[in-house]
Design a protein around this motif. Structure first.
Motif, short mmCIF file in Angstrom:
data_model
loop_
_atom_site.label_atom_id
_atom_site.label_comp_id
_atom_site.label_asym_id
_atom_site.label_seq_id
_atom_site.Cartn_x
_atom_site.Cartn_y
_atom_site.Cartn_z
N SER A 7 0.83 -1.21 0.00
CA SER A 7 0.00 0.00 0.00
C SER A 7 0.86 1.26 0.00
N TYR A 55 -0.63 0.70 7.14
CA TYR A 55 -1.54 0.14 6.13
C TYR A 55 -2.87 0.88 6.18
N LEU A 59 -4.48 3.32 3.23
CA LEU A 59 -5.81 3.10 2.64
C LEU A 59 -6.70 4.32 2.85
#
Length: 103
Positions: A7, A55, A59
């Motif tokens: 990511s 992470y 996102l």
């Protein structure tokens, strides 16, 4: 996407690879490579490539950026963004298990 990327890599190239195309629909799917623990390196890794908090932050950043892009691509008309969650693979669940906080 690019095989092997996390990511973090996706966030780094999000503007060029996604937003520059003025999308009306964006699909974001990361997690397996983020959760990988590189035990084959010397010395072996003991933590995932991307921490759970990083992470989540990656996102959240991509979702926020995508919301703006979809709004702009929709000629500033009211639009509704739908978030869907993909179930992680068994490998991802197993890799993330040691780092996941228990509520």
């Amino acid at each position: 996407g690019i095989g092997g990327h996390t990511s973090k890599n996706g966030r780094d190239r999000f503007e060029k690879d996604v937003l520059a195309h003025k999308p009306r629909i964006v699909v974001i799917q990361f997690g397996l490579n983020d959760s990988a623990v590189d035990v084959w390196t010397k010395p072996p890794a003991t933590e995932p490539r991307v921490s759970l908090s990083d992470y989540e932050a990656n996102l959240r950043w991509m979702i926020a950026a995508a919301n703006v892009a979809v709004f702009e691509a929709s000629s500033r008309r009211r639009c509704r963004v739908k978030l869907r969650r993909c179930t992680p693979t068994t490998a991802a669940k197993a890799a993330m298990a040691p780092t996941m906080a228990t509520p």
